[in-house]
Design an enzyme around this catalytic site. Structure first.
Site, PDB file in Angstrom:
ATOM      1  N   ASP A 144       0.867  -1.039  -0.004  1.00 14.71           N
ATOM      2  CA  ASP A 144      -0.111   0.117  -0.044  1.00 14.71           C
ATOM      3  C   ASP A 144       1.034   1.331   0.069  1.00 14.71           C
ATOM      4  O   ASP A 144       1.587   1.722   1.240  1.00 14.71           O
ATOM      5  CB  ASP A 144      -0.970  -0.006   1.389  1.00 14.71           C
ATOM      6  CG  ASP A 144      -2.075  -1.007   1.251  1.00 14.71           C
ATOM      7  OD1 ASP A 144      -1.828  -2.179   0.375  1.00 14.71           O
ATOM      8  OD2 ASP A 144      -3.022  -0.762   1.829  1.00 14.71           O
ATOM      9  N   LYS A 207      -6.803   3.018  -3.521  1.00 14.49           N
ATOM     10  CA  LYS A 207      -7.128   3.215  -1.937  1.00 14.49           C
ATOM     11  C   LYS A 207      -7.415   4.640  -1.647  1.00 14.49           C
ATOM     12  O   LYS A 207      -6.838   5.540  -1.999  1.00 14.49           O
ATOM     13  CB  LYS A 207      -6.194   2.460  -1.098  1.00 14.49           C
ATOM     14  CG  LYS A 207      -6.261   2.546   0.076  1.00 14.49           C
ATOM     15  CD  LYS A 207      -5.201   1.965   0.753  1.00 14.49           C
ATOM     16  CE  LYS A 207      -5.468   2.105   2.445  1.00 14.49           C
ATOM     17  NZ  LYS A 207      -4.109   1.285   3.133  1.00 14.49           N
ATOM     18  N   LYS A 243     -10.193   0.272  -2.427  1.00 16.36           N
ATOM     19  CA  LYS A 243     -10.355  -0.055  -1.220  1.00 16.36           C
ATOM     20  C   LYS A 243     -10.582   1.262  -0.343  1.00 16.36           C
ATOM     21  O   LYS A 243      -9.666   2.265  -0.252  1.00 16.36           O
ATOM     22  CB  LYS A 243      -8.905  -0.529  -0.776  1.00 16.36           C
ATOM     23  CG  LYS A 243      -8.785  -0.834   0.818  1.00 16.36           C
ATOM     24  CD  LYS A 243      -7.107  -1.184   1.287  1.00 16.36           C
ATOM     25  CE  LYS A 243      -7.141  -1.204   2.645  1.00 16.36           C
ATOM     26  NZ  LYS A 243      -5.751  -1.844   3.205  1.00 16.36           N
TER      27      LYS A 243
END
Length: 307
Positions: A144, A207, A243
């Site tokens: 991430d 995300k 996400k």
């Protein structure tokens, strides 16, 4: 990664994206949030949401013991009920990856690691790449990364693009989730541009947030991101996941996001492969609601281990 004929081509492409009707996006998200999901459908939605959770601990005080406990929770969310699905992943800092990998050996729970000077993104590219390579070498299946919001907001799209492509290359076989930190992007137009930029640069997931900035995930922002991945697949035939992370705490919240996914991107995204919920406290509420549906009794938070 796609080529866009240099910085000028990238800028022209991003600036040429259709503008977002902010009022319309907010109204649609609010309308979808009122959808009611009952009985059997609710039970299925809860299990699906559990399977989509990235169970997360990203604190300066994290210890190996805390990470091992979190991994045990991820692999067996409710030790009294083997029918409860495992979560999708455990997300930790890069120096805790090896602990998580050892703890989750023999399960299908993935280990994700935040890298690239999380949460600020303020570091030289080489430092970000070293962090990424170290996490992958330790066994992280997912990275991430956080974009340089300062560069993005200054209009230096090529710098953001090049950093994402470099980190993607450093990931090797690991999947890359690109954190936009939407709470700092100011407008939904910027959220759309950042989503397309990240996907064009090779992101496997986009995300919303680090969870360290307010606001974090919101339904209108996630709506715009879901529209982006839907339209990107239509244009390129490549599917990218989404996400939302930060501030998703209740079963009602989680189900609202599932409805949003189904009604915006479509059912193809209703799996942990393409949609995740970044959370630390959500799992316990999902487990409490699941037990209430099964037994008629609300167990309360003390019944389950703390996340």
């Amino acid at each position: 990664m796609e080529t866009l004929n240099g910085a000028g081509g990238l800028r022209a492409f991003l600036r040429g994206l259709p503008g977002v009707d902010q009022v319309g996006a907010e109204e649609r998200a609010a309308r979808l949030a009122t959808r009611s999901v009952k009985t059997t459908a609710k039970a299925e939605a809860i299990d699906l949401a559990i399977s989509m959770v990235d169970l997360t601990t990203l604190e300066g005080a994290d210890t190996a013991g805390k990470v091992r406990a979190l991994c045990a929770k991820a692999a067996h969310p409710d030790p009294a009920d083997a029918a409860v699905p495992r979560v999708a992943a455990v997300c930790v800092y890069s120096d805790m990856v090896d602990v998580a990998v050892r703890s989750l050996a023999g399960t299908d729970v993935k280990v994700a690691s935040v890298a690239t000077a999380f949460p600020s993104g303020r570091a030289p590219l080489e430092a970000k790449l070293v962090d990424t390579r170290a996490a992958v070498a330790a066994g992280a299946a997912e990275i991430d990364m956080v974009i340089d919001r300062g560069a993005f907001l200054a209009g230096d799209y090529s710098k953001v693009f090049e950093e994402i492509t470099a980190v993607k290359e450093a990931c090797g076989e690991a999947h890359l989730k690109v954190i936009l930190e939407t709470g700092e992007l100011v407008t939904l137009d910027n959220v759309r541009r950042a989503s397309w930029l990240a996907m064009r640069a090779g992101a496997d997931f986009i995300k919303t947030s680090t969870g360290k900035v307010s606001p974090a995930a919101t339904l209108p922002v996630t709506l715009v991101m879901l529209e982006a991945v839907r339209d990107y697949r239509a244009a390129t035939d490549r599917q990218v996941g989404v996400k939302p992370a930060g501030g998703i705490r209740t079963t009602k919240d989680a189900i609202r996001y599932l409805v949003l996914v189904n009604e915006t991107a479509g059912p193809d995204w209703l799996s942990p492969e393409w949609f995740r919920l970044g959370a630390s406290s959500l799992l316990n509420d999902l487990l409490m609601q699941r037990r209430k549906l099964a037994t008629g009794v609300y167990s309360g938070p003390d019944y389950f281990t703390l996340d």
